[in-house]
Scaffold this active site. Structure first.
Site, PDB file in Angstrom:
ATOM      1  N   ASP A   1      45.571  42.549  49.087  1.00  0.00           N
ATOM      2  CA  ASP A   1      44.521  41.982  48.248  1.00  0.00           C
ATOM      3  C   ASP A   1      43.191  42.697  48.469  1.00  0.00           C
ATOM      4  O   ASP A   1      42.131  42.076  48.522  1.00  0.00           O
ATOM      5  CB  ASP A   1      44.364  40.482  48.508  1.00  0.00           C
ATOM      6  CG  ASP A   1      43.539  39.789  47.421  1.00  0.00           C
ATOM      7  OD1 ASP A   1      43.539  40.287  46.273  1.00  0.00           O
ATOM      8  OD2 ASP A   1      42.887  38.770  47.713  1.00  0.00           O
TER       9      ASP A   1
ATOM     10  N   HIS B   1      42.511  40.903  43.503  1.00  0.00           N
ATOM     11  CA  HIS B   1      42.547  39.923  42.417  1.00  0.00           C
ATOM     12  C   HIS B   1      41.207  39.819  41.682  1.00  0.00           C
ATOM     13  O   HIS B   1      41.161  39.303  40.573  1.00  0.00           O
ATOM     14  CB  HIS B   1      42.991  38.542  42.935  1.00  0.00           C
ATOM     15  CG  HIS B   1      41.964  37.818  43.745  1.00  0.00           C
ATOM     16  ND1 HIS B   1      41.945  37.842  45.121  1.00  0.00           N
ATOM     17  CD2 HIS B   1      40.920  37.036  43.378  1.00  0.00           C
ATOM     18  CE1 HIS B   1      40.959  37.093  45.556  1.00  0.00           C
ATOM     19  NE2 HIS B   1      40.311  36.604  44.522  1.00  0.00           N
TER      20      HIS B   1
ATOM     21  N   SER C   1      35.170  35.591  46.873  1.00  0.00           N
ATOM     22  CA  SER C   1      36.225  36.562  47.146  1.00  0.00           C
ATOM     23  C   SER C   1      35.695  37.991  47.101  1.00  0.00           C
ATOM     24  O   SER C   1      35.049  38.391  46.138  1.00  0.00           O
ATOM     25  CB  SER C   1      37.355  36.405  46.121  1.00  0.00           C
ATOM     26  OG  SER C   1      38.073  35.224  46.346  1.00  0.00           O
TER      27      SER C   1
END
Length: 414
Positions: free
Chosen positions: A175, A145, A259
């Site tokens: 992911d 993402h 992230s």
């Protein structure tokens, strides 16, 4: 007698001499100066003799405070200025891994307000971990993402240098994504640890860029709060969970921008790739990270093939539990005690499923003897326990009757 004496003293008291205002003023000033001078001269002698509790340090040395002991001159000197060189297991771990954590800018294209031509803008920033360098190339793992939809990618190294990056491959299910950059300016490579050996309560450290590159290289510390947490993930944003991510839970602060960053153990080894944070207002101290042992084969596939090679059936499916009861017992004709499984909405012609005899509206309830409750169970069994080319035994219901078949898996996405 007392009255007489008092009266006598009153009557025969000598007159006081008149005082000059100027003479009194100058006399006072001179006396004060002489007194101050004598005090300054006497301080060192009084201090050495133990009369004063403090010793005036020379002006070219740090001031020290001396507390006089009872019945003696033994004292403890306390430095006014203290320089501390702190080195702990945590600082050593951070020093080992921090420079391998980078910032990643996702640059997309947008049409300007004043001009018709397209303009580049940063759609967001995240973090990444340099895990490999070979020849003139280096490789970085991050989250899918973070790089999704990027026209260009730019990596900001720990020393502030910015270098362009190329997307090698990305996987929406896990992911994870892998980037390729030039190794010219790469100085530190992260070391992978063993996420399967982690224990609840074990200290861990998160390194990344929360809220963007302004806070690059931020370090937060916590513990392992839980292992093998299954978090539902809605891949296609239709409100139905398509996958369950197996993650590590920690109370180390993980915020937007973290992230793709590293979760490291006390030895400075990467044991997780930070991926998500539960951001509900009533929930704090829950950070999630992809276990590195789970990520390793995905990273290897993305680097080598540009995608994750998975077993393929060739079906479009839906969890029975997501369907109305009337449909379960009507069109699917399931027995009353069967309210689980995966219904096939479509079977791809000439696919492994088609060749195994599976048809639309069949309901898969078991794979290799393992109960399949929903679509997530099916994908977990297929992706985590099977390999391309392997055979798999399937039990399913068709028109209310339980049947069995064997499928030889191909390569693709479901």
């Amino acid at each position: 007698m007392g009255y007489y004496d008092q009266d006598y003293q009153t009557r025969y008291k000598a007159p006081e001499p008149k005082k000059s205002g100027k003479g009194y003023f100058f006399t006072s000033i001179i006396g004060a100066i002489i007194g101050a001078f004598l005090v300054i001269l006497s301080v060192p002698f009084l201090s050495d003799a133990g009369v004063l509790p403090y010793k005036v340090a020379p002006t070219n040395e740090p001031a020290q405070e001396t507390a006089a002991g009872i019945g003696g001159t033994t004292s403890t000197e306390v430095q006014k200025q203290v320089a501390v060189d702190v080195e702990t297991d945590v600082t050593k771990a951070v020093e080992k891994a921090a420079d391998a954590v980078v910032g990643i800018s996702n640059i997309r294209t947008s049409r300007g307000f004043w001009f018709s031509e397209e303009q580049e803008e940063s759609a967001g920033t995240g973090s990444g971990v340099i895990y490999k360098a070979t020849g003139n190339k280096a490789y970085i793992v991050t989250n899918h993402h973070v790089v999704d939809g990027a026209k260009e990618l730019e990596v900001t190294l720990a020393d502030g240098n910015k270098i362009p990056a190329k997307l090698k491959g990305s996987d929406v299910w896990t992911d994870l994504a892998v980037l390729e950059v030039s190794s010219d300016k790469i100085k530190t490579i992260a070391e992978f640890g063993d996420s399967e050996s982690l224990k609840p309560g074990e200290p861990v450290i998160a390194i990344g860029n929360p809220l963007g590159l302004t806070f690059s290289g931020s370090v937060t510390k916590g513990i392992i709060s839980g292992l093998e947490r299954a978090i539902p993930v809605d891949i296609n944003q239709d409100g139905i969970a398509d996958w369950q991510a197996d993650v590590i839970q920690t109370d180390a602060a993980i915020n937007p921008g973290n992230s793709g960053g590293a979760l490291i153990n006390i030895a400075g080894q990467v044991i997780g790739i930070n991926s998500m944070k539960i951001a509900q207002s009533a929930v704090e101290g829950i950070g999630l990270s992809i276990p590195i042992n789970y990520a390793k084969p995905v990273i290897a596939d993305l680097e080598k093939y540009g995608e994750v090679r998975r077993p393929y059936m060739g079906v479009d499916l839906r969890s029975v539990s997501d369907l109305p009861t009337s449909f379960q017992h009507g069109e699917l004709m399931l027995p009353g005690d069967v309210n689980y499984g995966v219904a096939l909405r479509h079977v791809v012609p000439n696919s492994p499923a088609d060749k195994a005899g599976l048809k639309e509206l069949d309901v898969i309830v078991s794979m290799d003897g393992e109960k399949i409750k929903d679509a997530i169970d099916l994908r977990r069994h297929l992706y985590n326990k099977k390999k391309i080319g392997e055979k798999m035994t399937i039990k399913f219901y068709r028109a209310g009757k339980q049947m069995e078949t064997t499928i030889q898996l191909g390569e693709g996405d479901i």
